[in-house]
Design a protein around this motif. Sequence first.
Motif: not given
Length: 213
Positions: A44, A47-48, A51, A59, A62, A66, A85-86, A88-89
């Motif tokens: 996480n 990935i954050v 993004v 971006k 990512a 995802i 989690t997804i 929020n991404w």
Amino acid sequence: ILNDIKSKDSDVRAKAAKQLRSFFANQIKEMSSENFSRFLDDVNSKIVRLVNSSKTEDKIGALIAIDELIDLDYHQENAGKKIVTIANWLRLGLGSNNVIVMTMASKALGRLVRTEGTLTVEYVDFEVKRALEWLELQGDRFESRRFAAVLVLKELADNSPTLFNQYVGVFFEHVWTTIRDPKLGIREAAILAMRAVLRLISKRENRSRHQWW
């Protein structure tokens, strides 16, 4: 893998995303739910960062990754964490000012709600209400939010029609200002969102359908 996901070469990015999916699937099989939860926390943070990167290729990479992770079956204990989690991404992607990034994020959002079904009730509710609020934001400063809003509403109407049904009335109360938006791209996206909602309505029973036709 994550370095390749950031590549400017689209083929390299796509291959890396597939490799990440395979790696994830193996971790799901081999790890306990507790260990996988910690693994997901580690991924996480990475990935954050991608993004949130200032580089468009980061971006995009990512979001490709995802999208590959959405339909994997996580441990039952982590199913809720997967959605959070997804989601929020994808919210980070929708907050971008880049048209390609926002479009990719919205399509991935559609896949998430279609894949997870009733588990996404609260998520759909949140995203619809936020999108409707964004439709009301005026001026050039907020044009990316208005664009993201109509993209999201289209994908939710297409991919979660049962949950979206309750918002049809308020959708039509808000969408008209966006159809008259000064920006052509936003007007076109708003029309596509309206088409998606009209398709949803067309599948209703006659009594409900006649209200909107």
